[in-house]
Design an enzyme around this catalytic site. Structure first.
Site: not given
Ligand code: UT7
Length: 324
Positions: A114, A251, A281
């Site tokens: 990225c 980005h 992204n």
């Molecule tokens: O470009 C390269 C660099 N990439 C980035 O910078 C991405 C960085 N990370 C992010 O943007 C965020 O961490 C995400 C958007 C990927 C995720 O957001 P988050 O607030 O960090 O959520 P999380 O990963 O902590 O997940 C929270 C919950 C989890 O469930 P539990 O364990 O709390 O029950 C996940 O399983 O959300 C769940 N989850 C989803 N739920 C519905 C993960 N993906 C999904 C989904 N739909 N698509």
């Protein structure tokens, strides 16, 4: 007098197919509400079957050449930032060179995921300032839809396909931060964090191209601090601060990361060119896509100070300060 690498034109290309968040609700335990609120993404584009990264890159390159009023043979070299090349080799850049009908110059790819476009800009800047090239076509192009695991809701809803291009040329500058062109750069990587974002296949391991794996929440915790720090470092290198920035062209991974970084730099969101809602992204393509959108709609004007920052797999991250 010093030499500066200045922007001569920009352009972008997005594949036709628009995929709204709701499309994922049919096959995954996810919702438009979750994707929107956690990432800011509303829709993304996916390349058509048979449409490759070099196809997208060539369309963006043509748009940038038109915008600059230049022809392919006015260009000394092509640098493509991509992690999703058509083939393992040769480079996407040489494929773009052939598709443009360019009969001179050179082409090579840069791979920093990225952060790829920031790395490519630093490379192009160094080549222009040192006199190795007068005009370079710098492209970010990706088809991340090809490395998605469609059963993994934590990754496949976040990425999209597209390409953006910027043409840089050589001009004399005075050496002050009032010059047009690239004023400073800052690059970083930390290979200890490979597990946060990687593709689980490759030539010398599985012999396949693999699928993207990401521990998004771990990366999220690293992102804002590292992005703000690299941005401040780049600004300080040209004796500027957040207050001097007209536009952040970041980005586009997550609106919450973008907003957190802008806040740390003391800038409101109306100073950010935001495309994550429409493009998702697009990895190395996201900055040149956003840049081209901002220039085309008239927000980014000649003389404006533009700050770009990115972080991704590696981890690799960095920033560029450019006066448009
Ligand atoms: O470009 C390269 C660099 N990439 C980035 O910078 C991405 C960085 N990370 C992010 O943007 C965020 O961490 C995400 C958007 C990927 C995720 O957001 P988050 O607030 O960090 O959520 P999380 O990963 O902590 O997940 C929270 C919950 C989890 O469930 P539990 O364990 O709390 O029950 C996940 O399983 O959300 C769940 N989850 C989803 N739920 C519905 C993960 N993906 C999904 C989904 N739909 N698509």
């Amino acid at each position: 007098m010093i030499k500066r690498a200045v922007a001569l034109g920009t352009g972008h290309y997005l594949p036709d197919r628009i995929v709204p968040n709701s499309e994922f609700e049919a096959t995954l335990d996810t919702s438009d509400e979750w994707i929107r609120s956690r990432s800011g993404i509303e829709r993304r584009r996916f390349a058509a079957e048979g449409q490759t990264t070099s196809d997208l890159a060539t369309r963006a390159a043509r748009a940038a050449l038109d915008n600059a009023g230049l022809s392919p043979d006015d260009i000394d070299g092509i640098i493509v930032a991509t992690s999703t090349p058509d083939l393992t080799f040769p480079s996407v850049a040489t494929m773009v060179q052939a598709k443009l009908g360019m009969t001179r110059g050179f082409g090579f790819d840069v791979q920093a995921v990225c952060a790829g476009f920031v790395y490519a800009l630093c490379t192009a800047n160094a080549m222009i300032v040192s006199g190795q090239a007068d005009r370079l076509l710098v492209i970010g192009a990706e088809t991340f839809s090809r490395i998605m695991d469609w059963t993994d809701r934590s990754t496949c809803v976040l990425f999209g396909d597209g390409a953006g291009a910027l043409i840089l040329g050589r001009e004399d500058g005075t050496g002050t931060s009032q010059d047009r062109g690239i004023l400073s750069t800052d690059l970083n990587s930390d290979g200890r964090h490979l597990d946060m974002l990687y593709v689980d296949g490759g030539v010398s391991t599985t012999g396949t191209s693999g699928k993207l794996r990401m521990q998004g929440n771990l990366l999220f915790r690293q992102a804002v601090d590292k992005l703000a720090r690299t941005a401040v470092t780049a600004l300080e290198r040209c004796a500027l601060s957040g207050a001097d920035v007209d536009w952040i062209v970041p980005h586009q991974a997550n609106i919450r990361i973008i907003a957190g970084t802008a806040k740390k730099l003391g800038l409101p969101m109306d100073r950010v060119i935001l495309t994550v809602q429409d493009h998702g992204n697009t990895s190395a393509a996201s900055i040149p896509l956003a840049l081209s959108v901002g220039v085309q709609d008239g927000r980014i004007k000649r003389g404006d100070l533009v700050l770009s920052e990115a972080i991704g797999g590696g981890l690799a991250w960095g920033a560029v300060v450019l006066r448009w």
